[in-house]
Design a protein around this motif. Sequence first.
Motif, PDB file in Angstrom:
ATOM      1  N   ASP A  71      17.178  43.711  45.398  1.00 24.94           N
ATOM      2  CA  ASP A  71      17.793  42.261  45.356  1.00 24.94           C
ATOM      3  C   ASP A  71      18.388  42.399  43.311  1.00 24.94           C
ATOM      4  O   ASP A  71      19.085  41.449  42.512  1.00 24.94           O
ATOM      5  CB  ASP A  71      16.402  41.325  45.446  1.00 24.94           C
ATOM      6  CG  ASP A  71      14.822  41.970  44.553  1.00 24.94           C
ATOM      7  OD1 ASP A  71      14.867  42.965  45.190  1.00 24.94           O
ATOM      8  OD2 ASP A  71      14.556  41.642  43.584  1.00 24.94           O
ATOM      9  N   ARG A  72      17.107  43.743  42.362  1.00 18.97           N
ATOM     10  CA  ARG A  72      18.127  43.801  41.483  1.00 18.97           C
ATOM     11  C   ARG A  72      19.050  44.893  41.265  1.00 18.97           C
ATOM     12  O   ARG A  72      19.670  44.139  40.334  1.00 18.97           O
ATOM     13  CB  ARG A  72      17.292  44.405  40.464  1.00 18.97           C
ATOM     14  CG  ARG A  72      15.849  44.594  41.262  1.00 18.97           C
ATOM     15  CD  ARG A  72      14.598  45.639  40.206  1.00 18.97           C
ATOM     16  NE  ARG A  72      14.429  46.748  41.098  1.00 18.97           N
ATOM     17  CZ  ARG A  72      15.207  47.767  41.210  1.00 18.97           C
ATOM     18  NH1 ARG A  72      15.432  48.286  40.324  1.00 18.97           N
ATOM     19  NH2 ARG A  72      14.899  48.927  42.079  1.00 18.97           N
ATOM     20  N   ASP A  73      20.289  44.994  42.430  1.00 11.84           N
ATOM     21  CA  ASP A  73      21.529  45.463  42.422  1.00 11.84           C
ATOM     22  C   ASP A  73      22.242  44.475  42.939  1.00 11.84           C
ATOM     23  O   ASP A  73      23.415  45.261  43.401  1.00 11.84           O
ATOM     24  CB  ASP A  73      20.977  46.986  43.706  1.00 11.84           C
ATOM     25  CG  ASP A  73      20.598  48.257  43.308  1.00 11.84           C
ATOM     26  OD1 ASP A  73      20.058  47.524  41.041  1.00 11.84           O
ATOM     27  OD2 ASP A  73      19.657  49.072  43.204  1.00 11.84           O
ATOM     28  N   ILE A  74      22.389  43.312  43.407  1.00 10.51           N
ATOM     29  CA  ILE A  74      23.031  42.288  43.398  1.00 10.51           C
ATOM     30  C   ILE A  74      24.653  42.818  42.749  1.00 10.51           C
ATOM     31  O   ILE A  74      25.417  42.536  43.903  1.00 10.51           O
ATOM     32  CB  ILE A  74      22.775  40.910  44.003  1.00 10.51           C
ATOM     33  CG1 ILE A  74      23.715  40.249  44.197  1.00 10.51           C
ATOM     34  CG2 ILE A  74      22.435  40.543  42.811  1.00 10.51           C
ATOM     35  CD1 ILE A  74      23.219  38.519  44.708  1.00 10.51           C
ATOM     36  N   GLU A  75      25.034  43.390  41.457  1.00 12.57           N
ATOM     37  CA  GLU A  75      26.430  43.425  41.140  1.00 12.57           C
ATOM     38  C   GLU A  75      26.438  44.009  41.345  1.00 12.57           C
ATOM     39  O   GLU A  75      27.947  44.362  41.922  1.00 12.57           O
ATOM     40  CB  GLU A  75      26.098  43.639  39.056  1.00 12.57           C
ATOM     41  CG  GLU A  75      25.587  42.585  38.905  1.00 12.57           C
ATOM     42  CD  GLU A  75      26.007  41.164  38.451  1.00 12.57           C
ATOM     43  OE1 GLU A  75      26.978  41.137  38.957  1.00 12.57           O
ATOM     44  OE2 GLU A  75      25.443  39.876  38.625  1.00 12.57           O
ATOM     45  N   LEU A 112      14.321  36.446  49.666  1.00 16.82           N
ATOM     46  CA  LEU A 112      15.310  35.934  49.442  1.00 16.82           C
ATOM     47  C   LEU A 112      16.118  34.303  49.684  1.00 16.82           C
ATOM     48  O   LEU A 112      16.906  34.227  48.130  1.00 16.82           O
ATOM     49  CB  LEU A 112      16.675  36.818  48.978  1.00 16.82           C
ATOM     50  CG  LEU A 112      15.889  38.780  48.847  1.00 16.82           C
ATOM     51  CD1 LEU A 112      16.786  39.759  48.140  1.00 16.82           C
ATOM     52  CD2 LEU A 112      15.099  38.553  47.047  1.00 16.82           C
ATOM     53  N   MET A 113      16.249  34.247  50.522  1.00 13.62           N
ATOM     54  CA  MET A 113      17.565  32.738  50.434  1.00 13.62           C
ATOM     55  C   MET A 113      15.954  31.758  50.536  1.00 13.62           C
ATOM     56  O   MET A 113      17.101  30.946  51.311  1.00 13.62           O
ATOM     57  CB  MET A 113      18.184  33.067  52.174  1.00 13.62           C
ATOM     58  CG  MET A 113      18.037  34.520  52.143  1.00 13.62           C
ATOM     59  SD  MET A 113      19.820  34.440  50.935  1.00 13.62           S
ATOM     60  CE  MET A 113      20.685  32.639  51.348  1.00 13.62           C
ATOM     61  N   LEU A 171      18.133  43.391  50.061  1.00 12.19           N
ATOM     62  CA  LEU A 171      16.483  43.596  50.883  1.00 12.19           C
ATOM     63  C   LEU A 171      15.656  43.405  49.400  1.00 12.19           C
ATOM     64  O   LEU A 171      15.979  44.089  48.612  1.00 12.19           O
ATOM     65  CB  LEU A 171      16.609  44.718  51.095  1.00 12.19           C
ATOM     66  CG  LEU A 171      16.946  45.573  52.830  1.00 12.19           C
ATOM     67  CD1 LEU A 171      16.621  46.499  53.680  1.00 12.19           C
ATOM     68  CD2 LEU A 171      16.659  43.478  54.091  1.00 12.19           C
ATOM     69  N   ILE A 172      14.676  43.269  49.383  1.00  9.58           N
ATOM     70  CA  ILE A 172      13.955  42.777  48.004  1.00  9.58           C
ATOM     71  C   ILE A 172      13.016  43.957  48.345  1.00  9.58           C
ATOM     72  O   ILE A 172      12.987  45.058  49.289  1.00  9.58           O
ATOM     73  CB  ILE A 172      12.085  41.568  48.504  1.00  9.58           C
ATOM     74  CG1 ILE A 172      11.257  41.098  47.832  1.00  9.58           C
ATOM     75  CG2 ILE A 172      12.037  42.148  49.927  1.00  9.58           C
ATOM     76  CD1 ILE A 172      12.295  40.574  46.105  1.00  9.58           C
ATOM     77  N   PRO A 201      13.228  33.835  45.837  1.00 14.83           N
ATOM     78  CA  PRO A 201      14.626  33.119  46.688  1.00 14.83           C
ATOM     79  C   PRO A 201      15.311  33.964  44.796  1.00 14.83           C
ATOM     80  O   PRO A 201      14.837  33.809  43.537  1.00 14.83           O
ATOM     81  CB  PRO A 201      14.306  31.775  45.916  1.00 14.83           C
ATOM     82  CG  PRO A 201      13.632  31.086  45.630  1.00 14.83           C
ATOM     83  CD  PRO A 201      12.406  32.263  45.994  1.00 14.83           C
ATOM     84  N   LEU A 202      16.496  34.075  45.313  1.00 17.42           N
ATOM     85  CA  LEU A 202      17.436  34.983  44.971  1.00 17.42           C
ATOM     86  C   LEU A 202      18.627  34.005  44.137  1.00 17.42           C
ATOM     87  O   LEU A 202      19.423  33.987  45.269  1.00 17.42           O
ATOM     88  CB  LEU A 202      17.756  36.370  44.822  1.00 17.42           C
ATOM     89  CG  LEU A 202      19.257  37.294  44.100  1.00 17.42           C
ATOM     90  CD1 LEU A 202      18.029  37.673  42.922  1.00 17.42           C
ATOM     91  CD2 LEU A 202      19.649  38.466  45.137  1.00 17.42           C
ATOM     92  N   ALA A 203      18.545  33.937  42.906  1.00 14.10           N
ATOM     93  CA  ALA A 203      19.684  33.095  42.457  1.00 14.10           C
ATOM     94  C   ALA A 203      20.861  33.331  41.651  1.00 14.10           C
ATOM     95  O   ALA A 203      20.757  33.781  40.883  1.00 14.10           O
ATOM     96  CB  ALA A 203      18.919  31.811  41.352  1.00 14.10           C
TER      97      ALA A 203
END
Length: 168
Positions: A149-153, A10-11, A107-108, A23-25
């Motif tokens: 990664d879909r739950d970053i908010e 993700l980084m 986590l991915i 990568p998670l922007a």
Amino acid sequence: MNKILVSACLMGHAVRYDGQSKPLAHPAIARWIEEGRLVTICPEMSAGMPVPRPPAEIEGGATGEDVLDGTARVVEITGGDVTDEFRQAAENALALATGTGCHYALLIDGSPSCGSGFVYDGTFSGRRNAGNGVTAALLKQAGIAVYSDRDIEMLAARLAADEDKTAG
């Protein structure tokens, strides 16, 4: 300061089984980097697995919890049993998280290691089952809050709420 264990892919690190990254922007990621909150790991690489490597899934529609309790295996598409490597990867991630004060993990999803919302069903057909990968399961058992990664908010909101509690 609350720290966050984060999947290396993700980084932007090319550590996935296929030699790629995901990568998670997101503005929160940029802020957390600036604040020094992120602790990066690829559990599989920490256990000595190569990049690239054959795709692996938890067999029989099972979950990471099943692998941890010895009732399921992680197998490669080639048939190789990589259960021990995935268990070691989970132990390494937990040791890093606890050693660096991570109370959260980002986590991915989908990974037989890092998946926290879903994992693939072990048939290598793309079918998904709800459940955790091995690392996500072990982190959760240890009381670390795991987010995909879909739950970053949701993670950003939880982190802010928890820090408001400790500041007040």
